[in-house]
Structures are given as structure tokens and as C-alpha cells.
Enzyme design. Structure first.
Site, PDB file in Angstrom:
ATOM      1  N   ASP A  97     -33.177-125.040  33.815  1.00  0.00           N
ATOM      2  CA  ASP A  97     -32.063-125.142  32.874  1.00  0.00           C
ATOM      3  C   ASP A  97     -32.502-125.050  31.417  1.00  0.00           C
ATOM      4  O   ASP A  97     -31.799-124.490  30.583  1.00  0.00           O
ATOM      5  CB  ASP A  97     -31.321-126.461  33.079  1.00  0.00           C
ATOM      6  CG  ASP A  97     -30.708-126.586  34.463  1.00  0.00           C
ATOM      7  OD1 ASP A  97     -30.801-125.621  35.249  1.00  0.00           O
ATOM      8  OD2 ASP A  97     -30.151-127.656  34.762  1.00  0.00           O
TER       9      ASP A  97
ATOM     10  N   ASP B 217     -27.915-122.705  28.085  1.00  0.00           N
ATOM     11  CA  ASP B 217     -28.871-123.121  29.109  1.00  0.00           C
ATOM     12  C   ASP B 217     -29.597-121.882  29.614  1.00  0.00           C
ATOM     13  O   ASP B 217     -28.976-120.827  29.828  1.00  0.00           O
ATOM     14  CB  ASP B 217     -28.159-123.779  30.298  1.00  0.00           C
ATOM     15  CG  ASP B 217     -27.862-125.256  30.073  1.00  0.00           C
ATOM     16  OD1 ASP B 217     -27.940-125.714  28.915  1.00  0.00           O
ATOM     17  OD2 ASP B 217     -27.520-125.936  31.062  1.00  0.00           O
TER      18      ASP B 217
ATOM     19  N   HIS C 176     -24.101-121.890  34.812  1.00  0.00           N
ATOM     20  CA  HIS C 176     -25.320-121.370  35.429  1.00  0.00           C
ATOM     21  C   HIS C 176     -25.034-120.189  36.350  1.00  0.00           C
ATOM     22  O   HIS C 176     -24.280-120.283  37.318  1.00  0.00           O
ATOM     23  CB  HIS C 176     -26.098-122.461  36.155  1.00  0.00           C
ATOM     24  CG  HIS C 176     -26.546-123.547  35.218  1.00  0.00           C
ATOM     25  ND1 HIS C 176     -27.112-124.729  35.660  1.00  0.00           N
ATOM     26  CD2 HIS C 176     -26.537-123.632  33.858  1.00  0.00           C
ATOM     27  CE1 HIS C 176     -27.410-125.489  34.613  1.00  0.00           C
ATOM     28  NE2 HIS C 176     -27.063-124.828  33.501  1.00  0.00           N
TER      29      HIS C 176
ATOM     30  N   ASP D 221     -27.063-118.645  38.386  1.00  0.00           N
ATOM     31  CA  ASP D 221     -27.834-118.487  39.617  1.00  0.00           C
ATOM     32  C   ASP D 221     -27.136-119.014  40.870  1.00  0.00           C
ATOM     33  O   ASP D 221     -27.733-119.049  41.940  1.00  0.00           O
ATOM     34  CB  ASP D 221     -29.240-119.072  39.480  1.00  0.00           C
ATOM     35  CG  ASP D 221     -29.273-120.486  38.934  1.00  0.00           C
ATOM     36  OD1 ASP D 221     -28.198-121.085  38.763  1.00  0.00           O
ATOM     37  OD2 ASP D 221     -30.383-120.989  38.673  1.00  0.00           O
TER      38      ASP D 221
ATOM     39  N   CYS E 173     -32.859-123.681  40.769  1.00  0.00           N
ATOM     40  CA  CYS E 173     -32.714-124.654  39.685  1.00  0.00           C
ATOM     41  C   CYS E 173     -33.933-125.570  39.571  1.00  0.00           C
ATOM     42  O   CYS E 173     -34.329-125.948  38.465  1.00  0.00           O
ATOM     43  CB  CYS E 173     -31.494-125.524  39.931  1.00  0.00           C
ATOM     44  SG  CYS E 173     -29.927-124.660  40.027  1.00  0.00           S
TER      45      CYS E 173
END
Length: 369
Positions: free
Chosen positions: A119, A197, A246, A248, A354
Site C-alpha cells: 500500500d 496509495d 486498490h 489489485d 497486498c
């Protein structure tokens, strides 16, 4: 005479990672020591599933219950064992005091945890970029990595930090509610200052793909583009998640010519034209979480954390063991899945992608388009 190590002139650079699939040689994996439930703030409670939001509002700022930490730690140990058995060097950040209340001229907050190195840091080639994260509870999280980064810097890595944000109230829309299905996207953060992030971006050689989200604003995109200059091309991908955070769990290049997408959050028809020559792999719907994994109910992640996989090279991929549909799909697409349990890690912020930060992958910078 000066120690050459302090001058960054010793041997080959220890940091080298250009994409998500070159053979992984060294990685930082997070840990759960001293993990704190994030202090209640709109960036947290309006951006996670309802069960988790209620949990954070009730007990935010306290330590995670030991039953959650122990279960996640067992699965994390198995994950580390797999990485090491596959020949990957695993490094760990330092433990830091997360219970101390951080004070700035504008706000106070306790810390969070050191579970998700992806992150806060973006590795591009030999450069480590510390990103300006929008959660107040993560303001000093980078301290846990400083001893590692000083070592990498001494070995020749470039080490950059984006401007530290103030995270004043002016940055946040305190009237924010998640938009409805047919409403245009809106975000918790505005353009008061650059925030982003690193986990809102994925690397594909000279092309970097990212999303706007509740922790990444347009100013953050602008800062990254200007910093990278003409070395890279930074593309914005359109997300249709109602509470985006995020990339991903939505969009992940797995190998040259193969892109995995979550069809709920990414419309394949809106992908950049550059992907027309690629195989766009549509992820199967997440398999139901078994009753035995009750800890997942306080997860801050959506069920689509299922696609948060980690590539060890162009074939080997670590994937949550309960996601049988995804495992079978990956096999059909020519990959070699390595199942591992990791559902208990979700309350701490993510899954395999992550929980890691690639430090060295064996390969050179290329353009794949």
C-alpha cells in the site's frame, strides 16, 4: 576514508522490479506485531463492508483481538514458508509502536498495522517511492521499513518520498456516502493535496496502470506522472466499484499478454485499446467463504479479494486455497497455481499481493505495447 556502503556504490543494486511477473527473487512480507484496529475516520468506515465498518466504529483504536491475530499469523507463516521453499528471499519490516497516538497540528490518531507493504511503497526499477497515503492511522507506517530501505539505499537503490500530506479536514468530504449503482462515482478525498496509495497502481514495464479511488486522487496521479517524466506512461483505468480502493482486486497483469480482470469492477469493453492484442482473462465469481472462516466477516475487503494473487514468475501463482473456481480457471489459462490459506488475513487489509512488496525480480525494463 568513507565507507563505500554509505555512498551507495556497493555491488549490483539490490532493488530491481519492473512488472508483476518476472521471476521473484526478494520480497518484503508484512507482519502483525502490535496490530491496531484503525481509528474511526470517514476514510475507513465509509469505505469498507458494513460488518467491518461497524466493528471499526465500535472498537477502532484498540488492539485487534488475539483470536484474529493468531489465526492470521498462522496463515502468514505458511505463506512465508511457501515463498522460501520456492526460492524467494523474504525480508520483514521492523515492529513499531502503533498504540501511541500520533499528533499533528491538525489531528490525532493511533496507528494501524504493518500487514500490507504494497500500500505504501511503489517499486519501479531500482527506485522505491514512499507514497502519500490518505489514512491518518498510516501516517508513520513507513518507519517500520526504514532499516530495510537504508540497507537498499546503501546498496545503490534510489529512495524517494512523495510530499507528506497534511491530511487536514479540508481533504475529506465528511458528507460522503457511497454512490448508488447508476450514480457517477464520487470520492471521500478531494484535490486539496496529492494523495495516493501504491496499491492503486500495477506495473507493466514502461506502462503503469492505476485507478482513482477513496485514497487516490487526480492530484496524486499528476504528482506521479510529473515525477516519472518520460520514463514511464501512467494510465488511468476506469473502475465501476462503488467504493474503490486498490486496483489489485480488480485488474492485474499476470504475464506478458495476459490480463486478469474482475468483471464487477472493470468493464472489459472500456479497457485501453492497447489491450486488444492481449488475452483478457475474466475472473470467475468468488467462491463462497466457508463457515469455518468466520473471521472473514470483519474483513475490510470485498469477496473479490480472491483475485489478489501473487505471481512468482510467468507461470507460478499463489492463490487462496478456497477459491477452487479461480484455481481451475488459472490452470486452464496455462498457469501453475500454488494454493495457500489466507482468508484470516483479510481483516488486516488484503491478501497475497497486498501482503508483499516486490524488491527484486529477475528481468529488465521493457515495453509490452
Amino acid at each position: 576514508m568513507s565507507d563505500p556502503a554509505t555512498l551507495g556504490t556497493v555491488g549490483p543494486c539490490p532493488v530491481n522490479s519492473h512488472n508483476e511477473w518476472d521471476p521473484l527473487e526478494e520480497v518484503i512480507v508484512g507482519h502483525l506485531e502490535g496490530a491496531m484496529i484503525p481509528s474511526p475516520h470517514i476514510t475507513v468506515t465509509r469505505n469498507v463492508p458494513p460488518g467491518a465498518a461497524k466493528f471499526y466504529r465500535l472498537v477502532g483504536g484498540r488492539r485487534y483481538p488475539r483470536v484474529l491475530v493468531n489465526a492470521a499469523a498462522r496463515e502468514l507463516d505458511q505463506f512465508v514458508h511457501i515463498l522460501e521453499a520456492e526460492g524467494v528471499v523474504v525480508r520483514r519490516p521492523d515492529a513499531i509502536d502503533l498504540a501511541t497516538r500520533t499528533r499533528t497540528p491538525f489531528w490525532t490518531s493511533k496507528g494501524y498495522c504493518i500487514a500490507c507493504p504494497r500500500d505504501g511503497f511503489l517499486v519501479l526499477g531500482s527506485e522505491i517511492i514512499e507514497t502519500p497515503m490518505a489514512w491518518r492511522s498510516r501516517y508513520f507506517e513507513a518507519s517500520a521499513y526504514r532499516s530495510l530501505f537504508k540497507e537498499y539505499f546503501a546498496g545503490g537503490a534510489r529512495w524517494t518520498a512523495a510530499p507528506r500530506p497534511e491530511l487536514r479536514d479540508e481533504l475529506f468530504d465528511y458528507g460522503y456516502t457511497p454512490p448508488g449503482k447508476d450514480e457517477p462515482l464520487r470520492y471521500v478525498v478531494n484535490e486539496f493535496e496529492p494523495v495516493f496509495d501504491a496499491a492503486d497502481f500495477v506495473r507493466c514495464g514502461r506502462d503503469i496502470f492505476g485507478i482513482r479511488s477513496n485514497v487516490t486522487n487526480a492530484s496524486g496521479f499528476a504528482w506521479l506522472r510529473r515525477h516519472l517524466g518520460d520514463r514511464y506512461r501512467v494510465h488511468e483505468i476506469e473502475s465501476r466499484c462503488r467504493t474503490p480502493m486498490h486496483i489489485d482486486s480488480s485488474f492485474l497483469p499476470l504475464a506478458p499478454g495476459k490480463l486478469l480482470v474482475n468483471p464487477d469492477y472493470i468493464d472489459p469493453a472500456t479497457l485501453p485499446a492497447m489491450f486488444k492484442s492481449w488475452d483478457v482473462l475474466i475472473a470467475p465469481r468468488p467462491d463462497p467463504v466457508p463457515r469455518s472462516a468466520w473471521r472473514f466477516r470483519v474483513s475490510m475487503c470485498s469477496p473479490w479479494i480472491s483475485v489478489n494473487v501473487l505471481m512468482l514468475d510467468e507461470k507460478r501463482v499463489i492463490v487462496e486455497q478456497t477459491q477452487v473456481s479461480l484455481i481451475q480457471a488459472l490452470k486452464g489459462w496455462g498457469f501453475q497455481p500454488i494454493p495457500s490459506p489466507f482468508l484470516s488475513y483479510a481483516p488486516f487489509g488484503g491478501s497475497f499481493h497486498c501482503a508483499t512488496l516486490d524488491i527484486r525480480r529477475r528481468g529488465a525494463l521493457q515495453s509490452y505495447f
